[in-house]
Design an enzyme around this catalytic site. Structure first.
Site, PDB file in Angstrom:
ATOM      1  N   ASP A   1       0.045   5.171   1.037  1.00 26.75           N
ATOM      2  CA  ASP A   1      -0.061   6.133   2.151  1.00 26.75           C
ATOM      3  C   ASP A   1      -0.109   5.432   3.507  1.00 26.75           C
ATOM      4  O   ASP A   1      -0.902   4.510   3.709  1.00 26.75           O
ATOM      5  CB  ASP A   1      -1.320   6.994   1.980  1.00 26.75           C
ATOM      6  CG  ASP A   1      -1.181   7.953   0.819  1.00 26.75           C
ATOM      7  OD1 ASP A   1      -0.557   8.997   0.986  1.00 26.75           O
ATOM      8  OD2 ASP A   1      -1.670   7.613  -0.278  1.00 26.75           O
TER       9      ASP A   1
ATOM     10  N   ASP B   1       0.868  -1.166   0.000  1.00 26.90           N
ATOM     11  CA  ASP B   1       0.000   0.000   0.000  1.00 26.90           C
ATOM     12  C   ASP B   1       0.919   1.234   0.000  1.00 26.90           C
ATOM     13  O   ASP B   1       2.112   1.114   0.300  1.00 26.90           O
ATOM     14  CB  ASP B   1      -0.850  -0.078   1.283  1.00 26.90           C
ATOM     15  CG  ASP B   1      -1.566   1.201   1.602  1.00 26.90           C
ATOM     16  OD1 ASP B   1      -2.292   1.688   0.737  1.00 26.90           O
ATOM     17  OD2 ASP B   1      -1.393   1.713   2.737  1.00 26.90           O
TER      18      ASP B   1
ATOM     19  N   ASP C   1      -1.924  -0.246   5.776  1.00 30.36           N
ATOM     20  CA  ASP C   1      -2.294   0.353   7.069  1.00 30.36           C
ATOM     21  C   ASP C   1      -3.774   0.684   7.187  1.00 30.36           C
ATOM     22  O   ASP C   1      -4.240   1.066   8.254  1.00 30.36           O
ATOM     23  CB  ASP C   1      -1.531   1.669   7.266  1.00 30.36           C
ATOM     24  CG  ASP C   1      -2.070   2.768   6.376  1.00 30.36           C
ATOM     25  OD1 ASP C   1      -2.281   2.489   5.165  1.00 30.36           O
ATOM     26  OD2 ASP C   1      -2.327   3.879   6.869  1.00 30.36           O
TER      27      ASP C   1
HETATM   28  O1  LIG Z   1      -4.506   3.105  -0.373  1.00 32.24           O
HETATM   29  P1  LIG Z   1      -3.601   4.173   0.134  1.00 32.24           P
HETATM   30  O2  LIG Z   1      -2.319   4.262  -0.628  1.00 32.24           O
HETATM   31  O3  LIG Z   1      -3.382   4.063   1.613  1.00 32.24           O
HETATM   32  O4  LIG Z   1      -4.391   5.531  -0.140  1.00 32.24           O
HETATM   33  C1  LIG Z   1      -5.524   5.878   0.658  1.00 32.24           C
HETATM   34  C2  LIG Z   1      -5.698   7.369   0.628  1.00 32.24           C
HETATM   35  O5  LIG Z   1      -4.430   7.908   0.970  1.00 32.24           O
HETATM   36  C3  LIG Z   1      -4.255   9.313   0.882  1.00 32.24           C
HETATM   37  O6  LIG Z   1      -4.891   9.914   1.990  1.00 32.24           O
HETATM   38  C4  LIG Z   1      -4.279   9.595   3.230  1.00 32.24           C
HETATM   39  O7  LIG Z   1      -2.926  10.098   3.226  1.00 32.24           O
HETATM   40  C5  LIG Z   1      -2.825  11.543   3.137  1.00 32.24           C
HETATM   41  C6  LIG Z   1      -1.357  11.903   3.045  1.00 32.24           C
HETATM   42  O8  LIG Z   1      -0.628  11.404   4.114  1.00 32.24           O
HETATM   43  C7  LIG Z   1      -3.525  12.168   4.341  1.00 32.24           C
HETATM   44  O9  LIG Z   1      -3.480  13.583   4.260  1.00 32.24           O
HETATM   45  C8  LIG Z   1      -4.995  11.709   4.377  1.00 32.24           C
HETATM   46  O10 LIG Z   1      -5.635  12.198   5.521  1.00 32.24           O
HETATM   47  C9  LIG Z   1      -5.067  10.185   4.367  1.00 32.24           C
HETATM   48  O11 LIG Z   1      -6.424   9.747   4.260  1.00 32.24           O
HETATM   49  C10 LIG Z   1      -4.751   9.844  -0.439  1.00 32.24           C
HETATM   50  O12 LIG Z   1      -4.647  11.249  -0.440  1.00 32.24           O
HETATM   51  C11 LIG Z   1      -6.156   9.366  -0.749  1.00 32.24           C
HETATM   52  O13 LIG Z   1      -6.548   9.827  -2.027  1.00 32.24           O
HETATM   53  C12 LIG Z   1      -6.137   7.852  -0.754  1.00 32.24           C
HETATM   54  O14 LIG Z   1      -7.408   7.332  -1.077  1.00 32.24           O
END
Ligand SMILES: O=P(O)(O)OC[C@H]1O[C@H](O[C@H]2O[C@H](CO)[C@@H](O)[C@H](O)[C@H]2O)[C@H](O)[C@@H](O)[C@@H]1O
Length: 369
Positions: A120, A118, A310
């Site tokens: 983020d 994954d 995560d």
């Molecule tokens: O599947 P992932 O790679 O975990 O992506 C899920 C979402 O991640 C991002 O948002 C998350 O991370 C951001 C940066 O650290 C944070 O600001 C936010 O609050 C988190 O939810 C991404 O921006 C989303 O579009 C993804 O869906």
């Protein structure tokens, strides 16, 4: 990610909103928090305006989401020793993948490891601005090393092109929009100049709809300070990490009201983010199965898939591995959470360490041949 929040009713005649609370004791029934609303009151509310109840459900879910050390809502804080006990029991059930490294390495003997990562919160730390969620050079080196020895896929909610720009590594599989948009390494060669390696797009017909909804959300969120709409191509993220909690209701209201016009779209939730996606049966778990099949490992016992993530969306992939009885899910979390993962790692730096150890172990075993 599946939406685990639901309206449920109990024997005493109360209707509740079941909300998963990451910090909630995992040993309470269902592992979730139950916000009880007297049936009469809720039925009156539902009859008066069902949309209000829907919004309320989402506000509660938004409050309950995202791990923190503080227990949310009106749940009184656990005494420190109870918290420690809870953490120790959880760790006993989901030991650190670093501590269990030898066992993982042993299980991979005679098998091909396939690595799923994954983005983020796994490869990059969670930050306020989603456009600045960069991964470190050390992490990039670790992922590059892993990809040298094992087929490696990035599986993310992000738009595929965007995550590709963050990761900046060729030779990987990139599965964006929660696995709805998958592209493998380019196979262009002198015999095949046009093959750009596109493997799969699960929801093409939704593109115009998602685009429209995204534009509509940008308009609506313009006046909410801190709200941020991210178009992830086959899905849209509405971030509320930087929105004052008093305005979360407004965020939920706008999102649910727009969504009520699109029955083919559904709403799920991640870490301080509401995500709008097609109602198709496709998620990170399906993407994992698709990739294993594309790599020639459908129904094979010679493969050891490892998935590190995560978020709740990653649970779909953990479940696939658990149901198959194959490979390992590794949850990145500092706090106990209900999960189908086998092992845990605390934070991205530990993910980097784990990947690095895997590379070193592989190099050593190649030298020993
Ligand atoms: O599947 P992932 O790679 O975990 O992506 C899920 C979402 O991640 C991002 O948002 C998350 O991370 C951001 C940066 O650290 C944070 O600001 C936010 O609050 C988190 O939810 C991404 O921006 C989303 O579009 C993804 O869906």
């Amino acid at each position: 990610m599946t939406n685990h929040n639901a309206l449920i009713s109990d024997a005493k005649g109360s209707i509740g909103v079941a909300v998963r609370v990451p910090n909630q004791s995992l040993f309470s029934p269902g592992g979730g928090r139950y916000i009880s609303i007297p049936r009469k009151k809720l039925v009156q509310k539902l009859e008066a305006d069902p949309s209000q109840t829907r919004i309320h459900t989402w506000i509660e879910a938004m409050r309950a989401s995202s791990p923190t050390r503080t227990r949310p809502g009106n749940i009184s804080p656990l005494p420190e020793s109870d918290e420690e006990d809870e953490y120790s029991s959880w760790m006993a059930q989901h030991p650190s993948a670093l501590t269990m490294f030898e066992e993982i390495a042993e299980a991979s003997k005679g098998k091909q490891i396939v690595m799923f990562l994954d983005y983020d919160g796994t490869l990059s730390p969670i930050v306020e601005n989603p456009d600045r969620a960069y991964m470190s050079e050390e992490m990039r080196e670790a992922v590059k090393g892993v990809a040298r020895y094992f087929p490696t896929a990035i599986v993310t909610g992000r738009c595929r092109d965007k995550v590709r720009r963050f990761v900046k590594l060729p030779g990987l599989y990139y599965a964006g929009s929660h696995g709805m948009d998958i592209k493998g390494p380019s196979k262009r060669n002198k015999h095949n100049k046009n093959n750009k390696g596109v493997l799969f797009q699960a929801a093409n017909e939704f593109l115009p709809m998602i685009d429209k909804v995204s534009k509509c959300l940008v308009e609506k969120m313009r006046d909410i300070e801190g709200a941020n709409v991210e178009n992830n191509k086959f899905c849209v993220s509405v971030h509320y990490r930087c929105v004052d909690q008093k305005d979360w209701g407004l965020v939920a209201e706008h999102v649910t009201s727009i969504l009520s016009e699109y029955p083919k779209l559904r709403l799920t939730q991640g870490r301080k983010v509401l995500e709008i996606r097609p109602t198709i049966k496709w998620d990170k778990g399906k993407a994992l199965e698709f990739l294993l099949e594309s790599l020639g490992f459908a129904n094979s016992n010679d493969v050891l898939p490892i998935y590190i993530g995560d978020d709740r969306t990653d649970e779909d992939a953990f479940k696939v591995l658990r149901n198959k009885g194959q490979g390992f899910g590794i949850l990145v979390s500092k706090i106990p959470k209900e999960t189908s993962a086998t092992y845990s790692l605390q934070e991205p730096s530990e993910v980097g360490e784990f990947l690095q150890r895997l590379v070193e172990w592989k190099q050593m075993s190649l030298r020993g041949r």
